[in-house]
Design an enzyme around this catalytic site. Structure first.
Site, PDB file in Angstrom:
ATOM      1  N   HIS A 199      -3.082   7.079   2.336  1.00 59.27           N
ATOM      2  CA  HIS A 199      -3.660   5.646   1.803  1.00 59.27           C
ATOM      3  C   HIS A 199      -5.086   5.530   2.325  1.00 59.27           C
ATOM      4  O   HIS A 199      -5.226   5.899   3.657  1.00 59.27           O
ATOM      5  CB  HIS A 199      -2.742   4.629   2.312  1.00 59.27           C
ATOM      6  CG  HIS A 199      -3.207   3.398   1.972  1.00 59.27           C
ATOM      7  ND1 HIS A 199      -3.634   2.950   1.059  1.00 59.27           N
ATOM      8  CD2 HIS A 199      -3.244   2.270   2.861  1.00 59.27           C
ATOM      9  CE1 HIS A 199      -4.360   1.567   1.250  1.00 59.27           C
ATOM     10  NE2 HIS A 199      -3.757   1.153   2.160  1.00 59.27           N
TER      11      HIS A 199
ATOM     12  N   ASN B 283     -10.221  -0.118   0.253  1.00 59.26           N
ATOM     13  CA  ASN B 283      -8.882  -0.159   0.221  1.00 59.26           C
ATOM     14  C   ASN B 283      -8.102  -0.834  -1.060  1.00 59.26           C
ATOM     15  O   ASN B 283      -8.316  -2.110  -1.264  1.00 59.26           O
ATOM     16  CB  ASN B 283      -8.309  -0.948   1.325  1.00 59.26           C
ATOM     17  CG  ASN B 283      -6.688  -0.885   1.555  1.00 59.26           C
ATOM     18  OD1 ASN B 283      -6.104  -0.576   0.842  1.00 59.26           O
ATOM     19  ND2 ASN B 283      -6.455  -1.290   2.624  1.00 59.26           N
TER      20      ASN B 283
ATOM     21  N   CYS C 182       0.914  -1.196   0.050  1.00 60.24           N
ATOM     22  CA  CYS C 182       0.001  -0.117  -0.005  1.00 60.24           C
ATOM     23  C   CYS C 182       0.942   1.229  -0.096  1.00 60.24           C
ATOM     24  O   CYS C 182       0.414   2.134  -0.206  1.00 60.24           O
ATOM     25  CB  CYS C 182      -1.072  -0.061   1.228  1.00 60.24           C
ATOM     26  SG  CYS C 182      -2.073  -1.529   1.361  1.00 60.24           S
TER      27      CYS C 182
HETATM   28  O1  UT7 Z   1      -3.613  -1.302   3.505  1.00 55.39           O
HETATM   29  C1  UT7 Z   1      -2.759  -1.413   4.686  1.00 55.39           C
HETATM   30  C2  UT7 Z   1      -3.391  -0.850   5.662  1.00 55.39           C
HETATM   31  N1  UT7 Z   1      -4.344  -1.513   6.415  1.00 55.39           N
HETATM   32  C3  UT7 Z   1      -4.914  -0.883   7.519  1.00 55.39           C
HETATM   33  O2  UT7 Z   1      -4.718   0.194   7.782  1.00 55.39           O
HETATM   34  C4  UT7 Z   1      -5.876  -1.695   8.156  1.00 55.39           C
HETATM   35  C5  UT7 Z   1      -5.806  -1.475   9.551  1.00 55.39           C
HETATM   36  N2  UT7 Z   1      -6.755  -2.205  10.569  1.00 55.39           N
HETATM   37  C6  UT7 Z   1      -8.125  -1.618  10.340  1.00 55.39           C
HETATM   38  O3  UT7 Z   1      -8.564  -1.036   9.768  1.00 55.39           O
HETATM   39  C7  UT7 Z   1      -9.058  -2.210  11.581  1.00 55.39           C
HETATM   40  O4  UT7 Z   1      -8.221  -3.238  12.515  1.00 55.39           O
HETATM   41  C8  UT7 Z   1     -10.169  -3.329  10.876  1.00 55.39           C
HETATM   42  C9  UT7 Z   1     -11.110  -2.568  10.083  1.00 55.39           C
HETATM   43  C10 UT7 Z   1      -9.382  -4.204  10.099  1.00 55.39           C
HETATM   44  C11 UT7 Z   1     -10.855  -3.969  12.033  1.00 55.39           C
HETATM   45  O5  UT7 Z   1     -11.766  -3.077  13.073  1.00 55.39           O
HETATM   46  P1  UT7 Z   1     -11.257  -3.376  14.551  1.00 55.39           P
HETATM   47  O6  UT7 Z   1     -11.922  -2.088  14.959  1.00 55.39           O
HETATM   48  O7  UT7 Z   1      -9.849  -3.541  14.796  1.00 55.39           O
HETATM   49  O8  UT7 Z   1     -11.976  -4.740  14.789  1.00 55.39           O
HETATM   50  P2  UT7 Z   1     -11.593  -6.055  15.422  1.00 55.39           P
HETATM   51  O9  UT7 Z   1     -10.557  -6.464  14.753  1.00 55.39           O
HETATM   52  O10 UT7 Z   1     -11.042  -5.445  16.950  1.00 55.39           O
HETATM   53  O11 UT7 Z   1     -12.748  -6.873  15.504  1.00 55.39           O
HETATM   54  C12 UT7 Z   1     -13.965  -6.418  16.390  1.00 55.39           C
HETATM   55  C13 UT7 Z   1     -14.989  -7.604  16.223  1.00 55.39           C
HETATM   56  C14 UT7 Z   1     -14.573  -8.624  16.428  1.00 55.39           C
HETATM   57  O12 UT7 Z   1     -15.540  -9.655  17.288  1.00 55.39           O
HETATM   58  P3  UT7 Z   1     -15.545  -9.568  18.869  1.00 55.39           P
HETATM   59  O13 UT7 Z   1     -13.985 -10.644  19.040  1.00 55.39           O
HETATM   60  O14 UT7 Z   1     -15.369  -8.433  19.653  1.00 55.39           O
HETATM   61  O15 UT7 Z   1     -16.577 -10.464  19.125  1.00 55.39           O
HETATM   62  C15 UT7 Z   1     -14.457  -9.478  15.121  1.00 55.39           C
HETATM   63  O16 UT7 Z   1     -14.833 -10.704  15.133  1.00 55.39           O
HETATM   64  O17 UT7 Z   1     -15.584  -7.384  15.245  1.00 55.39           O
HETATM   65  C16 UT7 Z   1     -15.740  -8.756  14.487  1.00 55.39           C
HETATM   66  N3  UT7 Z   1     -15.542  -8.423  13.098  1.00 55.39           N
HETATM   67  C17 UT7 Z   1     -16.833  -8.141  12.306  1.00 55.39           C
HETATM   68  N4  UT7 Z   1     -18.016  -8.242  12.413  1.00 55.39           N
HETATM   69  C18 UT7 Z   1     -18.894  -8.024  11.434  1.00 55.39           C
HETATM   70  C19 UT7 Z   1     -14.472  -8.560  12.241  1.00 55.39           C
HETATM   71  N5  UT7 Z   1     -14.699  -8.500  10.970  1.00 55.39           N
HETATM   72  C20 UT7 Z   1     -16.052  -8.433  10.907  1.00 55.39           C
HETATM   73  C21 UT7 Z   1     -16.865  -8.036   9.799  1.00 55.39           C
HETATM   74  N6  UT7 Z   1     -18.132  -8.177   9.950  1.00 55.39           N
HETATM   75  N7  UT7 Z   1     -16.623  -8.104   8.409  1.00 55.39           N
END
Ligand code: UT7
Length: 325
Positions: free
Chosen positions: A252, A282, A119
């Site tokens: 990005h 993305n 990226c």
């Molecule tokens: O391109 C390179 C750069 N990439 C980035 O900058 C990405 C950086 N990371 C992010 O943008 C975020 O970490 C994400 C968008 C990927 C995830 O957001 P988050 O707020 O960190 O969520 P999380 O991983 O802590 O997940 C929270 C909850 C989890 O459930 P529990 O464990 O709290 O019950 C996940 O299982 O959300 C759940 N979850 C979803 N629920 C519905 C994860 N993906 C999904 C989904 N739909 N698609």
């Protein structure tokens, strides 16, 4: 030898198939995987992304974006003397997508190569092209970011498959006596390789390891927030500028929360942040030139404006380019 390089035209291209969060949620539900428009918007800001048809490659998307950029610059492909494509989803293992693009543009002879910095690929490629122009190796460069990330998504993994899309963006960068690119700052730290990768490779006629994108979202999030501020500050310092000199911030486009956090740290009004992640998702190396072209064509970014471009991604890689349009 030119003192500077300057962007003289921008272009972009999105494949026609637009997939909304609801469309994707319906498709995933058929696999027994639960997600929702609300979760995706709240956590990322993404509302829709575009997916390329199965036969469409990164160089096809790059070709359309390049055509638009050349048209905007008033240049013919035959006038280009350097082609760099930033991509992590090349058409083939080799040759480069840049060489394939060169042929699609109907030209031959000039150097053409890919840059692989995920990226951060576009800011890496732009920095390389700028250096080649300032040392007299090139005069008129085509710098493209192009991706078909849909090919490396595991649609059984809801934590990643809702985040990415396909597309391409391009700029024509030309030798100039007036400043265009003012400074850049690039970095990598390979110890973070495991937090964002596609660990598969081709061996003995087979794919070994997994050919799907793997990401530790929270680890990437934390690193991204930190390094984006550092890279912006380092680039401003190199250019002898301050936060107040930035007219537009084009980070990005991965997550609106990371982007807004970076703008806040740089004390920039929310209006100065260019946002396309809601419509593009993305698109990795394509995200910055796609957003830049969108902002130029919508009349936001104008000639003379000072723009900060910032990339961050797998590697771990990050960097920034400060430029006058
Ligand atoms: O391109 C390179 C750069 N990439 C980035 O900058 C990405 C950086 N990371 C992010 O943008 C975020 O970490 C994400 C968008 C990927 C995830 O957001 P988050 O707020 O960190 O969520 P999380 O991983 O802590 O997940 C929270 C909850 C989890 O459930 P529990 O464990 O709290 O019950 C996940 O299982 O959300 C759940 N979850 C979803 N629920 C519905 C994860 N993906 C999904 C989904 N739909 N698609």
């Amino acid at each position: 030898m030119a003192s500077y390089s300057r962007i003289t035209g921008t272009g972009s291209y999105l494949p026609p198939r637009r997939v909304t969060n609801d469309d994707l949620a319906r498709e995933l539900a058929q696999r027994g995987i639960e997600t929702s428009d609300q979760w995706i918007i709240e956590r990322t800001g993404i509302r829709a992304r575009h997916f390329a048809a199965p036969e469409v490659t990164s160089s096809d998307l790059a070709f359309e974006a390049a055509r638009h950029a050349l048209e905007a610059a008033g240049r013919q492909a035959s006038e280009v003397d350097l082609i760099i494509v930033a991509t992590s989803t090349p058409d083939m293992v080799f040759p480069s997508s840049a060489a394939i693009l060169q042929n699609k543009l109907g030209v031959a002879g000039c150097p053409a190569f890919d840059v692989q910095a995920v990226c951060s690929g576009f800011v890496y490629a732009l920095t390389v092209a700028d250096a080649m122009i300032r040392t007299g190796t090139a005069n008129c460069a085509l710098v493209v970011g192009a991706e078909v990330f849909s090919r490396i998504l595991d649609f059984n993994d809801r934590t990643t498959c809702v985040l990415f899309g396909d597309g391409a963006g391009a700029v024509v960068l030309e030798a100039s006596e007036t400043p265009g690119i003012l400074a850049s700052d690039l970095h990598a730290d390979g110890k973070h390789v495991g937090i964002l990768c596609v660990p598969g490779h081709v061996s003995g006629g087979q794919v070994t390891g997994t050919p799907f994108l793997h990401m530790d979202g929270q680890a990437v999030f934390k690193l991204a927030v930190r390094v984006l501020e550092e890279a912006a500050r380092a680039t401003l310092a190199k250019a002898g500028k301050t936060d107040a000199d930035i007219d537009w911030l084009i980070p990005h486009q991965a997550n609106i929360r990371i982007m807004e956090g970076t703008a806040k740290k740089l004390k920039l009004d929310r209006e100065k942040l260019i946002v396309t992640v809601h419509e593009h998702g993305n698109t990795s190396a394509a995200s910055i030139p796609l957003a830049l072209d969108d902002a130029v064509r919508s009349g936001k970014v104008k000639k003379g404006d000072t723009v900060m471009l910032e990339g961050v991604g797998g590697g771990f890689t990050w960097g920034a380019v400060l430029l006058d349009m």
